[in-house]
Design a protein around this motif. Sequence first.
Motif, short mmCIF file in Angstrom:
data_model
loop_
_atom_site.label_atom_id
_atom_site.label_comp_id
_atom_site.label_asym_id
_atom_site.label_seq_id
_atom_site.Cartn_x
_atom_site.Cartn_y
_atom_site.Cartn_z
N ALA A 1 5.22 77.99 -1.01
CA ALA A 1 5.15 76.53 -0.99
C ALA A 1 4.45 76.01 -2.25
O ALA A 1 4.87 75.00 -2.83
CB ALA A 1 4.41 76.05 0.26
N TYR B 1 6.88 76.27 -5.10
CA TYR B 1 7.92 75.25 -4.98
C TYR B 1 7.40 73.89 -5.45
O TYR B 1 8.05 73.19 -6.23
CB TYR B 1 8.40 75.17 -3.53
CG TYR B 1 9.47 74.15 -3.28
CD1 TYR B 1 10.81 74.47 -3.49
CD2 TYR B 1 9.16 72.86 -2.84
CE1 TYR B 1 11.81 73.54 -3.27
CE2 TYR B 1 10.14 71.93 -2.61
CZ TYR B 1 11.48 72.27 -2.82
OH TYR B 1 12.45 71.33 -2.62
N ARG B 2 6.20 73.51 -4.98
CA ARG B 2 5.62 72.22 -5.38
C ARG B 2 5.36 72.17 -6.88
O ARG B 2 5.66 71.18 -7.55
CB ARG B 2 4.31 71.99 -4.64
CG ARG B 2 4.45 71.70 -3.15
CD ARG B 2 3.11 71.22 -2.59
NE ARG B 2 3.14 71.16 -1.13
CZ ARG B 2 2.69 72.12 -0.33
NH1 ARG B 2 2.19 73.23 -0.86
NH2 ARG B 2 2.74 71.98 0.97
N THR C 1 8.54 71.88 -9.00
CA THR C 1 9.14 70.56 -8.82
C THR C 1 8.43 69.54 -9.71
O THR C 1 9.07 68.72 -10.39
CB THR C 1 9.07 70.12 -7.35
OG1 THR C 1 9.76 71.08 -6.55
CG2 THR C 1 9.72 68.77 -7.15
N HIS C 2 7.09 69.58 -9.72
CA HIS C 2 6.31 68.69 -10.59
C HIS C 2 6.57 69.00 -12.07
O HIS C 2 6.83 68.11 -12.87
CB HIS C 2 4.82 68.84 -10.30
CG HIS C 2 4.35 68.07 -9.10
ND1 HIS C 2 4.13 66.72 -9.13
CD2 HIS C 2 4.04 68.47 -7.84
CE1 HIS C 2 3.71 66.32 -7.93
NE2 HIS C 2 3.65 67.36 -7.13
N PRO D 1 8.14 72.49 1.78
CA PRO D 1 7.04 71.51 1.77
C PRO D 1 7.59 70.11 1.94
O PRO D 1 8.74 69.82 1.60
CB PRO D 1 6.41 71.71 0.39
CG PRO D 1 6.81 73.07 -0.04
CD PRO D 1 8.17 73.31 0.56
N LEU E 1 7.16 65.18 -1.95
CA LEU E 1 6.12 65.25 -2.97
C LEU E 1 5.76 63.87 -3.49
O LEU E 1 4.86 63.73 -4.30
CB LEU E 1 6.59 66.14 -4.13
CG LEU E 1 6.93 67.59 -3.76
CD1 LEU E 1 7.47 68.31 -4.96
CD2 LEU E 1 5.71 68.30 -3.20
N THR F 1 6.67 61.99 -8.71
CA THR F 1 6.16 63.03 -9.61
C THR F 1 6.37 62.66 -11.07
O THR F 1 6.19 63.49 -11.94
CB THR F 1 6.86 64.37 -9.32
OG1 THR F 1 8.28 64.20 -9.47
CG2 THR F 1 6.54 64.87 -7.93
#
Length: 232
Positions: A109, A112-113, A116-117, A164, A167, A170
Amino acid sequence: MLYVAGEISGDSWGIFAFLCAALWNLPAVPALNNTDEAGAGQSIQKTYDLTRYLEHQLRTLAGTYLNYLGPPFNEPDFNPPRMTRAEMVPSATVDFELWRSLNDNARLAANYRAYTHLLCYLRGMDGQVAKADLRKSLGHFCSSLQGLVVSIAGVMSSLGYPLPGSLGSTDPAWAHGPGPISPHNDFLKKMDDFWLLKELQTWLWRSAKDFNRLKKKVPPAAVTLRLEAQGF
């Protein structure tokens, strides 16, 4: 005594009947149920390979981009303190033992976060680069990084982990446009770019270790056999 094809002796009939009875009384054993493991193992291997490929890509891209930024960013011994603006970039600076103590779901997780950011920040860089060939390289890297995000999501799904939550926004503040140009703002923008590349390098290095460790926990389908037979 010779047996002609088509003739079966009494003894042969007895052996045949015994084998049939033995097979009939065996517990039902369905096909080896390794579909889930095969999917997870293949997904993890693919993600590991993609991570190593991105590491290779980034080494070339970072050198080219830092030369584009110019001194002092392209100097080998340049190692400035992390600035407040750069704190918006997901940091891979986590205590090693703390990271290892997380379970697989938590590490996946976090990966992944982070990517992505980082992908959003990288696209912000891409939109402000003046050199066409460098924009092309950044665009190619963004596509590969997007593939890594999708691949991590596939690993989580194959292992039964939820993705997750949302978000939120971002977008880095500077990704919406260059804003007023001044030497001070330009230097801070270059510092953002420098730290983005540095964090990407560290994340990819650690992710490669994560997925290498994970693929050892989920063996290949060829050696992962789970029999689900009644009576066993």
